[in-house]
Design an enzyme around this catalytic site. Sequence first.
Site, short mmCIF file in Angstrom:
data_model
loop_
_atom_site.label_atom_id
_atom_site.label_comp_id
_atom_site.label_asym_id
_atom_site.label_seq_id
_atom_site.Cartn_x
_atom_site.Cartn_y
_atom_site.Cartn_z
N LYS A 32 -31.86 9.92 39.77
CA LYS A 32 -30.82 9.01 40.30
C LYS A 32 -30.41 9.32 41.74
O LYS A 32 -30.33 8.42 42.57
CB LYS A 32 -29.60 9.10 39.38
CG LYS A 32 -28.51 8.13 39.73
CD LYS A 32 -27.54 7.92 38.62
CE LYS A 32 -26.89 9.20 38.13
NZ LYS A 32 -26.08 8.98 36.95
N THR A 73 -39.29 -1.24 32.15
CA THR A 73 -39.15 -2.62 31.68
C THR A 73 -37.85 -3.21 32.25
O THR A 73 -37.01 -2.48 32.77
CB THR A 73 -39.13 -2.66 30.14
OG1 THR A 73 -38.14 -1.73 29.67
CG2 THR A 73 -40.49 -2.30 29.57
N SER A 97 -46.02 -3.24 29.90
CA SER A 97 -44.80 -3.11 29.10
C SER A 97 -44.97 -2.01 28.07
O SER A 97 -43.98 -1.47 27.57
CB SER A 97 -44.47 -4.43 28.40
OG SER A 97 -45.53 -4.80 27.53
N TYR A 99 -47.84 1.36 27.33
CA TYR A 99 -49.09 2.05 27.71
C TYR A 99 -49.82 2.65 26.52
O TYR A 99 -50.89 3.22 26.69
CB TYR A 99 -48.79 3.16 28.74
CG TYR A 99 -48.62 2.59 30.13
CD1 TYR A 99 -49.72 2.39 30.97
CD2 TYR A 99 -47.38 2.18 30.59
CE1 TYR A 99 -49.58 1.83 32.23
CE2 TYR A 99 -47.22 1.62 31.85
CZ TYR A 99 -48.33 1.45 32.67
OH TYR A 99 -48.20 0.89 33.90
N HIS A 131 -35.18 -0.06 18.92
CA HIS A 131 -35.27 1.08 19.84
C HIS A 131 -34.01 1.93 19.75
O HIS A 131 -32.98 1.46 19.25
CB HIS A 131 -35.45 0.60 21.29
CG HIS A 131 -36.83 0.10 21.58
ND1 HIS A 131 -37.22 -1.19 21.32
CD2 HIS A 131 -37.93 0.73 22.09
CE1 HIS A 131 -38.50 -1.34 21.66
NE2 HIS A 131 -38.96 -0.19 22.13
N HIS A 132 -34.11 3.13 20.31
CA HIS A 132 -32.98 4.07 20.45
C HIS A 132 -31.80 3.43 21.20
O HIS A 132 -31.97 2.45 21.94
CB HIS A 132 -33.49 5.30 21.22
CG HIS A 132 -34.12 4.93 22.54
ND1 HIS A 132 -33.42 4.88 23.72
CD2 HIS A 132 -35.38 4.49 22.84
CE1 HIS A 132 -34.22 4.49 24.69
NE2 HIS A 132 -35.43 4.24 24.18
N LYS A 135 -31.41 2.56 25.25
CA LYS A 135 -32.24 1.56 25.93
C LYS A 135 -31.35 0.56 26.69
O LYS A 135 -30.40 0.02 26.13
CB LYS A 135 -33.15 0.84 24.93
CG LYS A 135 -34.13 -0.08 25.61
CD LYS A 135 -35.32 -0.39 24.73
CE LYS A 135 -36.27 -1.37 25.38
NZ LYS A 135 -36.85 -0.87 26.65
N GLY A 141 -39.62 -4.84 26.73
CA GLY A 141 -40.75 -5.40 27.47
C GLY A 141 -41.92 -5.72 26.55
O GLY A 141 -42.60 -6.73 26.72
N1 LIG Z 1 -44.29 0.91 29.33
C1 LIG Z 1 -44.14 1.84 28.37
O1 LIG Z 1 -45.11 2.25 27.71
C2 LIG Z 1 -42.79 2.43 28.15
C3 LIG Z 1 -41.76 2.01 28.91
N2 LIG Z 1 -40.54 2.61 28.83
C4 LIG Z 1 -39.56 2.19 29.82
O2 LIG Z 1 -39.50 3.21 30.80
C5 LIG Z 1 -38.20 3.28 31.35
C6 LIG Z 1 -37.68 4.72 31.25
O3 LIG Z 1 -37.58 5.06 29.89
P1 LIG Z 1 -36.94 6.49 29.46
O4 LIG Z 1 -37.64 7.60 30.16
O5 LIG Z 1 -36.89 6.46 27.99
O6 LIG Z 1 -35.46 6.34 30.05
P2 LIG Z 1 -34.48 7.50 30.57
O7 LIG Z 1 -33.14 6.86 30.71
O8 LIG Z 1 -34.63 8.69 29.70
O9 LIG Z 1 -35.06 7.84 32.01
C7 LIG Z 1 -34.87 7.03 33.13
C8 LIG Z 1 -34.67 7.96 34.29
O10 LIG Z 1 -34.62 7.22 35.50
C9 LIG Z 1 -33.68 7.89 36.31
N3 LIG Z 1 -33.22 7.14 37.47
C10 LIG Z 1 -32.01 6.57 37.71
N4 LIG Z 1 -31.98 6.07 38.97
C11 LIG Z 1 -33.18 6.34 39.51
C12 LIG Z 1 -33.75 6.11 40.79
N5 LIG Z 1 -33.04 5.51 41.77
N6 LIG Z 1 -35.03 6.50 41.02
C13 LIG Z 1 -35.73 7.12 40.04
N7 LIG Z 1 -35.23 7.40 38.83
C14 LIG Z 1 -33.97 7.02 38.57
C15 LIG Z 1 -32.56 8.23 35.34
O11 LIG Z 1 -31.70 9.22 35.90
P3 LIG Z 1 -30.19 9.38 35.38
O12 LIG Z 1 -30.30 9.71 33.93
O13 LIG Z 1 -29.68 10.49 36.22
O14 LIG Z 1 -29.54 8.05 35.62
C16 LIG Z 1 -33.36 8.75 34.16
O15 LIG Z 1 -33.66 10.12 34.29
C17 LIG Z 1 -37.38 2.23 30.59
O16 LIG Z 1 -37.37 1.04 31.35
C18 LIG Z 1 -38.17 2.01 29.30
O17 LIG Z 1 -37.97 0.72 28.77
C19 LIG Z 1 -40.30 3.61 27.93
C20 LIG Z 1 -41.29 4.03 27.11
C21 LIG Z 1 -42.62 3.48 27.13
O1 LIG Z 2 -37.23 1.96 26.24
C1 LIG Z 2 -38.11 2.42 25.49
O2 LIG Z 2 -37.96 3.49 24.89
C2 LIG Z 2 -39.37 1.68 25.35
N1 LIG Z 2 -39.58 0.68 26.16
C3 LIG Z 2 -40.74 -0.12 26.24
C4 LIG Z 2 -40.39 -1.58 25.99
O3 LIG Z 2 -39.32 -2.03 26.46
O4 LIG Z 2 -41.18 -2.28 25.38
C5 LIG Z 2 -41.90 0.39 25.44
C6 LIG Z 2 -41.54 1.15 24.20
O5 LIG Z 2 -41.29 0.26 23.16
C7 LIG Z 2 -40.39 2.13 24.38
#
Ligand SMILES: NC(=O)C1=CN([C@@H]2O[C@H](COP(=O)(O)OP(=O)(O)OC[C@H]3O[C@@H](n4cnc5c(N)ncnc54)[C@H](OP(=O)(O)O)[C@@H]3O)[C@@H](O)[C@H]2O)C=CC1
Ligand SMILES: O=C(O)C1=N[C@H](C(=O)O)C[C@H](O)C1
EC number: 1.17.1.8
Length: 234
Positions: A32, A73, A97, A99, A131-132, A135, A141
């Site tokens: 962040k 997403t 959306s 991987y 989801h958890h 989210k 996505g």
């Molecule tokens: N496409 C796929 O296969 C998947 C997609 N996702 C997506 O990935 C994203 C992240 O998921 P997840 O890791 O579970 O979420 P988390 O909330 O655990 O992680 C997101 C991170 O992004 C950080 N963040 C906030 N602002 C910024 C910034 N300006 N630049 C970079 N990072 C920043 C947050 O920091 P802080 O906590 O300090 O705010 C946090 O650490 C979501 O959109 C989710 O839907 C998730 C799983 C699979």
């Molecule tokens: O936020 C998540 O955790 C996830 N996000 C992705 C989505 O929005 O589809 C992929 C996965 O389901 C986990």
Amino acid sequence: MNIALLGYGKMGKTIEQIAIKRGHTIVLTVDKDDEGYDITKADVAIDFSIPTVAFNNISNCLNNGVPVISGTTGWLENYDNAVALCNQKKGAFIYASNYSLGVNIFFELNKTLAKMMSTLKQYNVSMEEIHHTQKLDAPSGTAISLANDIIANNSNFEAWKLDEAAEKTIPIVAKRIADVPGTHTVNYESEVDTITIEHIAHTRQGFALGAVIAAEWLVGKTGVFTMNDVLNIG
Ligand SMILES: NC(=O)C1=CN([C@@H]2O[C@H](COP(=O)(O)OP(=O)(O)OC[C@H]3O[C@@H](n4cnc5c(N)ncnc54)[C@H](OP(=O)(O)O)[C@@H]3O)[C@@H](O)[C@H]2O)C=CC1
Ligand SMILES: O=C(O)C1=N[C@H](C(=O)O)C[C@H](O)C1
């Protein structure tokens, strides 16, 4: 490979473990408060951040000639702008959306089923994603990808809507339950029966491995790609 992790939350940390096991080096992690970071030391960037910053992260990579894959997403209103910037800069970019290998197989199954059901007007389709509770976006996505693939392959449906049933519209219910990594269900229901297909992620490892494989695949390429290109399916 030198990898930058844009977003160092649940996914960023899982990706880090898998990337290191596969012999890569994490040269940058961005969270962040890390404004104005220098991306240029990375061979590839992996963005799993939050919807409001994903497009900025992707643009920063493309403007600096760093290939980028994004799994964030909820930012797709800017997807076309990301594609245009990638083409203008002759960069390399993947958004998916989801991987995981399993979900990408599930996407193909969903398309095939949608085609098969297109002549059977007695079936209504509905979807659910779970989801958890942390989210930020709904529907997921992955649910949006599944719904768009049904619409593209079955003329009985023209749109999707969160929580709402309407003619020619796919209703999507989004549930938030502690610690659920991601469950997606597609239901076709008639008066006499129901056909269900479902993908249940047990951990985040599948998403993270797919993201690292996509990043490895993207380095050295030019263009906008999808997971179908990476996995050679579809
Ligand atoms: N496409 C796929 O296969 C998947 C997609 N996702 C997506 O990935 C994203 C992240 O998921 P997840 O890791 O579970 O979420 P988390 O909330 O655990 O992680 C997101 C991170 O992004 C950080 N963040 C906030 N602002 C910024 C910034 N300006 N630049 C970079 N990072 C920043 C947050 O920091 P802080 O906590 O300090 O705010 C946090 O650490 C979501 O959109 C989710 O839907 C998730 C799983 C699979
Ligand atoms: O936020 C998540 O955790 C996830 N996000 C992705 C989505 O929005 O589809 C992929 C996965 O389901 C986990």
